[in-house]
Design a protein around this motif. Structure first.
Motif, PDB file in Angstrom:
ATOM      1  N   ALA A   1       0.832  -1.203   0.000  1.00 33.90           N
ATOM      2  CA  ALA A   1       0.000   0.000   0.000  1.00 33.90           C
ATOM      3  C   ALA A   1       0.871   1.259   0.000  1.00 33.90           C
ATOM      4  CB  ALA A   1      -0.929  -0.009   1.213  1.00 33.90           C
ATOM      5  N   GLN A   2       1.923   1.272   0.818  1.00 37.09           N
ATOM      6  CA  GLN A   2       2.833   2.423   0.838  1.00 37.09           C
ATOM      7  C   GLN A   2       3.501   2.617  -0.516  1.00 37.09           C
ATOM      8  OE1 GLN A   2       5.269   1.191   4.156  1.00 37.09           O
ATOM      9  NE2 GLN A   2       4.316   2.685   5.537  1.00 37.09           N
ATOM     10  N   TRP A   3       3.917   1.497  -1.113  1.00 35.42           N
ATOM     11  CA  TRP A   3       4.570   1.577  -2.420  1.00 35.42           C
ATOM     12  C   TRP A   3       3.615   2.164  -3.458  1.00 35.42           C
ATOM     13  CZ3 TRP A   3       4.236   0.393  -7.440  1.00 35.42           C
ATOM     14  CH2 TRP A   3       5.410   0.363  -8.208  1.00 35.42           C
ATOM     15  N   GLU A   4       2.356   1.658  -3.450  1.00 34.91           N
ATOM     16  CA  GLU A   4       1.426   2.070  -4.495  1.00 34.91           C
ATOM     17  C   GLU A   4       1.013   3.529  -4.346  1.00 34.91           C
ATOM     18  OE1 GLU A   4      -2.874   0.732  -6.315  1.00 34.91           O
ATOM     19  OE2 GLU A   4      -1.441  -0.796  -5.659  1.00 34.91           O
ATOM     20  N   LYS A   5       0.832   3.991  -3.115  1.00 37.71           N
ATOM     21  CA  LYS A   5       0.453   5.391  -2.939  1.00 37.71           C
ATOM     22  C   LYS A   5       1.584   6.310  -3.395  1.00 37.71           C
ATOM     23  CE  LYS A   5      -1.252   8.885   0.237  1.00 37.71           C
ATOM     24  NZ  LYS A   5      -1.642   9.239   1.625  1.00 37.71           N
ATOM     25  N   ALA A   6       2.823   5.952  -3.041  1.00 36.86           N
ATOM     26  CA  ALA A   6       3.963   6.763  -3.466  1.00 36.86           C
ATOM     27  C   ALA A   6       4.079   6.796  -4.981  1.00 36.86           C
ATOM     28  CB  ALA A   6       5.253   6.207  -2.858  1.00 36.86           C
ATOM     29  N   ALA A   7       3.650   5.712  -5.641  1.00 36.88           N
ATOM     30  CA  ALA A   7       3.779   5.610  -7.090  1.00 36.88           C
ATOM     31  C   ALA A   7       2.675   6.346  -7.836  1.00 36.88           C
ATOM     32  CB  ALA A   7       3.784   4.147  -7.508  1.00 36.88           C
ATOM     33  N   ARG A   8       1.434   6.308  -7.325  1.00 39.40           N
ATOM     34  CA  ARG A   8       0.316   6.803  -8.128  1.00 39.40           C
ATOM     35  C   ARG A   8      -0.426   7.974  -7.519  1.00 39.40           C
ATOM     36  NH1 ARG A   8      -4.145   2.066  -8.184  1.00 39.40           N
ATOM     37  NH2 ARG A   8      -4.586   3.157 -10.132  1.00 39.40           N
ATOM     38  N   GLY A   9      -0.147   8.311  -6.260  1.00 36.82           N
ATOM     39  CA  GLY A   9      -0.856   9.411  -5.638  1.00 36.82           C
ATOM     40  C   GLY A   9      -2.293   9.036  -5.316  1.00 36.82           C
ATOM     41  N   GLU A  10      -3.179  10.009  -5.388  1.00 35.14           N
ATOM     42  CA  GLU A  10      -4.555   9.805  -4.936  1.00 35.14           C
ATOM     43  C   GLU A  10      -5.578   9.863  -6.071  1.00 35.14           C
ATOM     44  OE1 GLU A  10      -5.257  12.678  -1.882  1.00 35.14           O
ATOM     45  OE2 GLU A  10      -3.570  12.010  -0.651  1.00 35.14           O
TER      46      GLU A  10
ATOM     47  N   PRO B   1       2.916   6.277 -12.964  1.00 35.28           N
ATOM     48  CA  PRO B   1       3.318   7.374 -12.079  1.00 35.28           C
ATOM     49  C   PRO B   1       3.116   8.753 -12.694  1.00 35.28           C
ATOM     50  CG  PRO B   1       4.938   5.612 -11.967  1.00 35.28           C
ATOM     51  CD  PRO B   1       3.980   5.237 -13.063  1.00 35.28           C
ATOM     52  N   TRP B   2       3.275   8.887 -14.021  1.00 35.85           N
ATOM     53  CA  TRP B   2       3.176  10.188 -14.688  1.00 35.85           C
ATOM     54  C   TRP B   2       1.779  10.487 -15.212  1.00 35.85           C
ATOM     55  CZ3 TRP B   2       6.129   6.053 -16.286  1.00 35.85           C
ATOM     56  CH2 TRP B   2       5.610   5.306 -17.354  1.00 35.85           C
ATOM     57  N   GLY B   3       0.864   9.519 -15.210  1.00 41.43           N
ATOM     58  CA  GLY B   3      -0.475   9.745 -15.729  1.00 41.43           C
ATOM     59  C   GLY B   3      -1.140   8.443 -16.127  1.00 41.43           C
ATOM     60  N   SER B   4      -2.067   8.527 -17.065  1.00 45.94           N
ATOM     61  CA  SER B   4      -2.839   7.345 -17.439  1.00 45.94           C
ATOM     62  C   SER B   4      -2.537   6.835 -18.839  1.00 45.94           C
ATOM     63  CB  SER B   4      -4.341   7.652 -17.327  1.00 45.94           C
ATOM     64  OG  SER B   4      -4.690   7.890 -15.975  1.00 45.94           O
ATOM     65  N   SER B   5      -1.563   7.434 -19.528  1.00 44.85           N
ATOM     66  CA  SER B   5      -1.173   6.959 -20.859  1.00 44.85           C
ATOM     67  C   SER B   5       0.270   6.487 -20.820  1.00 44.85           C
ATOM     68  CB  SER B   5      -1.320   8.077 -21.901  1.00 44.85           C
ATOM     69  OG  SER B   5      -2.659   8.501 -21.981  1.00 44.85           O
TER      70      SER B   5
ATOM     71  N   PRO C   1       3.435  11.673  -8.583  1.00 46.59           N
ATOM     72  CA  PRO C   1       2.941  12.980  -8.103  1.00 46.59           C
ATOM     73  C   PRO C   1       3.740  13.553  -6.947  1.00 46.59           C
ATOM     74  CG  PRO C   1       1.113  11.475  -8.473  1.00 46.59           C
ATOM     75  CD  PRO C   1       2.360  10.673  -8.620  1.00 46.59           C
ATOM     76  N   TYR C   2       4.420  12.701  -6.183  1.00 42.33           N
ATOM     77  CA  TYR C   2       5.212  13.171  -5.043  1.00 42.33           C
ATOM     78  C   TYR C   2       6.685  13.386  -5.403  1.00 42.33           C
ATOM     79  CZ  TYR C   2       1.049  11.482  -2.630  1.00 42.33           C
ATOM     80  OH  TYR C   2      -0.245  11.263  -2.224  1.00 42.33           O
ATOM     81  N   GLY C   3       7.058  13.077  -6.636  1.00 45.14           N
ATOM     82  CA  GLY C   3       8.451  13.237  -7.047  1.00 45.14           C
ATOM     83  C   GLY C   3       9.297  12.000  -6.850  1.00 45.14           C
ATOM     84  N   VAL C   4       8.664  10.840  -6.596  1.00 42.19           N
ATOM     85  CA  VAL C   4       9.400   9.588  -6.457  1.00 42.19           C
ATOM     86  C   VAL C   4       9.725   9.062  -7.853  1.00 42.19           C
ATOM     87  CG1 VAL C   4       9.449   7.323  -5.356  1.00 42.19           C
ATOM     88  CG2 VAL C   4       8.083   9.157  -4.356  1.00 42.19           C
ATOM     89  N   LEU C   5      10.946   8.561  -8.037  1.00 39.51           N
ATOM     90  CA  LEU C   5      11.416   8.172  -9.372  1.00 39.51           C
ATOM     91  C   LEU C   5      11.534   6.654  -9.507  1.00 39.51           C
ATOM     92  CD1 LEU C   5      14.251  10.841  -9.724  1.00 39.51           C
ATOM     93  CD2 LEU C   5      11.951  10.940 -10.701  1.00 39.51           C
ATOM     94  N   ASP C   6      11.507   6.201 -10.754  1.00 41.14           N
ATOM     95  CA  ASP C   6      11.688   4.775 -11.097  1.00 41.14           C
ATOM     96  C   ASP C   6      10.629   3.883 -10.469  1.00 41.14           C
ATOM     97  OD1 ASP C   6      13.875   5.557 -12.501  1.00 41.14           O
ATOM     98  OD2 ASP C   6      15.369   4.614 -11.238  1.00 41.14           O
ATOM     99  N   MET C   7       9.422   4.401 -10.284  1.00 42.06           N
ATOM    100  CA  MET C   7       8.344   3.569  -9.753  1.00 42.06           C
ATOM    101  C   MET C   7       7.750   2.670 -10.827  1.00 42.06           C
ATOM    102  SD  MET C   7       8.318   4.232  -6.557  1.00 42.06           S
ATOM    103  CE  MET C   7       6.803   3.681  -5.783  1.00 42.06           C
ATOM    104  N   ALA C   8       8.067   2.941 -12.071  1.00 44.59           N
ATOM    105  CA  ALA C   8       7.717   2.040 -13.166  1.00 44.59           C
ATOM    106  C   ALA C   8       8.988   1.799 -13.966  1.00 44.59           C
ATOM    107  CB  ALA C   8       6.630   2.632 -14.047  1.00 44.59           C
ATOM    108  N   GLY C   9       9.206   0.566 -14.375  1.00 44.17           N
ATOM    109  CA  GLY C   9      10.378   0.246 -15.166  1.00 44.17           C
ATOM    110  C   GLY C   9      11.628   0.010 -14.346  1.00 44.17           C
ATOM    111  N   ASN C  10      12.696  -0.311 -15.041  1.00 46.12           N
ATOM    112  CA  ASN C  10      14.032  -0.565 -14.495  1.00 46.12           C
ATOM    113  C   ASN C  10      14.085  -1.889 -13.739  1.00 46.12           C
ATOM    114  OD1 ASN C  10      16.656   0.250 -14.661  1.00 46.12           O
ATOM    115  ND2 ASN C  10      16.537   1.825 -13.094  1.00 46.12           N
ATOM    116  N   VAL C  11      13.460  -1.996 -12.561  1.00 46.65           N
ATOM    117  CA  VAL C  11      13.481  -3.258 -11.806  1.00 46.65           C
ATOM    118  C   VAL C  11      12.140  -3.492 -11.119  1.00 46.65           C
ATOM    119  CG1 VAL C  11      15.963  -3.268 -11.347  1.00 46.65           C
ATOM    120  CG2 VAL C  11      14.438  -2.102  -9.759  1.00 46.65           C
ATOM    121  N   TRP C  12      11.861  -4.749 -10.852  1.00 42.29           N
ATOM    122  CA  TRP C  12      10.782  -5.094  -9.929  1.00 42.29           C
ATOM    123  C   TRP C  12      11.288  -4.804  -8.514  1.00 42.29           C
ATOM    124  CZ3 TRP C  12       6.177  -7.694 -11.559  1.00 42.29           C
ATOM    125  CH2 TRP C  12       6.172  -8.074 -12.910  1.00 42.29           C
TER     126      TRP C  12
END
Length: 600
Positions: free
Chosen positions: A486-495, A501-505, A533-544
């Motif tokens: 849950a913490q990971w997902e909120k940091a990645a997608r916001g509310e 992380p950057w949007g829906s496309s 949305p919070y400025g967290v990076l690499d939440m998609a891609g690079n590594v699991w």
């Protein structure tokens, strides 16, 4: 074992020798044969037949270095004191000290993988006891050793270059600087004996005022350099070169640093990769002499407008600062260059789009990776020393919708901090060294692959990630662990229930996915346009990434790798990409709880 095929100087005679070797092999076919040759001499008709496989000598590993130094020190000590327990103990201690010094200095270790350079390092260590911390100082000591220090210590009688005037170690160095500069300006690593003699005669004429005497001086100089020093050596076929390109680059750097116009001379060569190491060594050498001269050069490189590729000049300036060393430049210069480099890396989307179009995804990502690596080496990465504590991003308390479609549900979380990027090889290495933890299998000598220090650490399981968090908690006194899903997902997608992380496309330029086609990890943080949305990076891609809680035990990752049932790894909301490292691309990031609150 037939050693030194290239030492047969005459080309036709060498061909005949090769033919005789092949006849010998046919006559005694049940034996195994090794023939050695310098690469420059193993050409044309001198090459052996198809039954011989050509290989080159491998670089030393740390274990090879240890064995070499153990034997080297033992022979040296026995030669001085004779054999016995005392000699063995002294040799063992000398080896231990030098292995530790090499292991703690990445630049020196890069040299120690070469047997010749390792011997020089051992000689310098024996002479100074403590190795210099910086490359320029080590090379200065090495050149002094090779140019005569040990000969002087042995009381060997010097061969005079000139009949009526001295020609000491400093004079030899100046002569070698001239040769090195001439080679480097012509982008050569070798020089013919004829051209070398011509160069030396021209150099010596002002000292002797006689052409025949300058010829004799040139011949004597070559005899001494080749037989006594090991810096400049014959390579067969009447060709000379420096025994290691490092010596040519260092001596070239000395030659440039001694010029009145050293800054404009250097700036003209900044775009050329051939001159990169020379410029770094020049900055290191200048820093021994003058903060003002060093700062002038580095600032001029950083301010240079024209560059062959993005970030080139700032990256080179940052690397020069590293070679110069802490406190060797004028105040404020280091922070200024780091700040400008960070500003470039975090440039707004229009700049990113222009460069992406110009260089293509792979070329542009490579350039950004170099910039991030330079920031990391300069101590301005996404973490702080001495423990590699991550740069933390605050995620505020509140509710958000977790999951997708029919599985979406409201979750309320207290505030917490999450690391801005995944934990890197450089950070994980601090942990491995501190507690003697087992390094990932793809590392060598407990070090990540060269150039991947700022890439996310991979091939770590859930227990490895938790062990790292426990160590970091103990060393910092803070509550640090893995994020819950849950913490990971909120940091990645916001509310706002966005998919990425950057949007829906989906946008393949905003993360390191299979669609981008790099087929490898990238340095953390280079996809600033893909921030959450919070400025967290690499939440998609690079590594699991591993999470703390057991969300779906035994889940299968696409590609057939089973997740450790003790934890769940999360990469993107719909698993829309195949991990770039397939089964091994399991990394992690950390969360930090506010004081008085549990981390996860």
């Amino acid at each position: 074992f037939l050693d030194g095929l290239d030492e047969v100087a005459d080309t036709e005679l060498r061909r005949r020798v090769s033919s005789l070797v092949e006849s010998f092999v046919r006559a005694y076919g049940k034996c195994r044969y090794v023939v050695t040759s310098r690469i420059v001499g193993y050409i044309g008709s001198a090459r052996l037949g198809e039954k011989f496989k050509t290989t080159t000598v491998q670089d030393f590993s740390m274990e090879d270095i240890r064995i070499f130094l153990t034997n080297w020190h033992r022979l040296i000590v026995i030669g001085q004191y004779g054999s016995g327990e005392t000699a063995d103990a002294h040799a063992t201690e000398q080896t231990r000290q030098l292995i530790e010094a090499i292991g703690n200095n990445d630049r020196i270790r890069e040299l120690a993988i070469n047997p010749l350079m390792l011997t020089v390092i051992a000689m310098v260590h024996r002479d100074r006891v403590k190795l210099p911390d910086r490359r320029a100082e080590l090379y200065a000591e090495a050149v002094d050793v090779l140019l005569g220090k040990w000969e002087e210590a042995k009381g060997v009688k010097e061969i005079p270059i000139f009949e009526d005037k001295p020609f000491d170690t400093g004079d030899r160095r100046l002569a070698l600087q001239t040769i090195a500069l001439a080679l480097h300006e012509n982008e050569q690593k070798e020089i013919s004996a004829e051209n070398l003699r011509t160069l030396l005669k021209k150099m010596f004429i002002p000292s002797v005022f006689d052409e025949r005497e300058s010829e004799r001086a040139a011949d004597r100089f070559l005899d001494i350099i080749e037989q006594r020093t090991g810096i400049l050596a014959a390579r067969g076929e009447g060709v000379y070169s420096f025994s290691h390109l490092t010596f040519q680059e260092y001596l070239t750097a000395l030659a440039i640093a001694g010029r009145d116009d050293y800054t404009p001379y250097t700036l003209r060569r900044v775009p050329d990769r051939w001159w990169r190491e020379v410029i770094l060594l020049e900055a290191g050498h200048l820093s021994i002499q003058s903060k003002e001269r060093t700062s002038r050069l580095i600032r001029a490189i950083a301010d240079l407008k024209e560059e062959p590729e993005p970030y080139h000049n700032l990256v080179l300036a940052a690397e020069c600062l590293r070679d110069a060393g802490n406190g060797r430049v004028e105040g404020g210069l280091e922070k200024m260059i780091q700040g400008r480099l960070r500003q470039k890396v975090d440039a707004p989307p229009p700049f990113f789009s222009r460069m992406l179009k110009k260089f293509g995804p792979k070329g542009w990502i490579e350039q950004r990776g170099k910039a991030v690596n330079a920031l990391v080496r300069a101590g301005a990465g996404f973490w702080t020393m001495p423990n590699g504590e991550p740069e933390w991003i605050n995620i505020p308390d509140g509710k958000f919708m977790m999951g997708e479609d029919s599985k979406a549900h409201e979750v309320e979380l207290s505030s917490y901090y999450i690391s801005r990027v995944p934990i890197t090889n450089a950070q994980y290495r601090l942990f491995v060294k501190a507690v003697n933890y087992q390094a990932p299998g793809y590392w060598q000598d407990e070090r990540p692959p060269k150039g991947k220090e700022s890439h996310p650490v991979v091939y770590v399981d859930w227990n490895d990630a938790m062990a790292y968090c426990k160590w970091l908690s103990e060393t910092t006194g803070k509550n640090i662990t893995l994020p819950t899903e849950a913490q990971w997902e909120k940091a990645a997608r916001g509310e706002d229930q966005r998919i990425y992380p950057w949007g829906s496309s989906f946008d393949s330029t905003k993360c390191n996915s299979e669609e981008l086609g790099l087929s490898d990890t990238t340095p953390v943080g280079i996809f600033s346009e893909g921030a959450s949305p919070y400025g967290v990076l690499d939440m998609a891609g690079n590594v699991w990434e591993w999470c703390l809680d057991e969300s779906v035990a035994g889940r299968v990752i696409r590609g057939g790798a089973w997740i450790n049932p003790a934890g769940y790894c999360r990469a993107a909301f719909r698993n829309w990409f195949v991990p770039v490292l397939r089964n091994g691309s399991l990394g992690f990031r950390c969360v930090l709880a506010p004081p008085g609150q549990q981390a996860g």
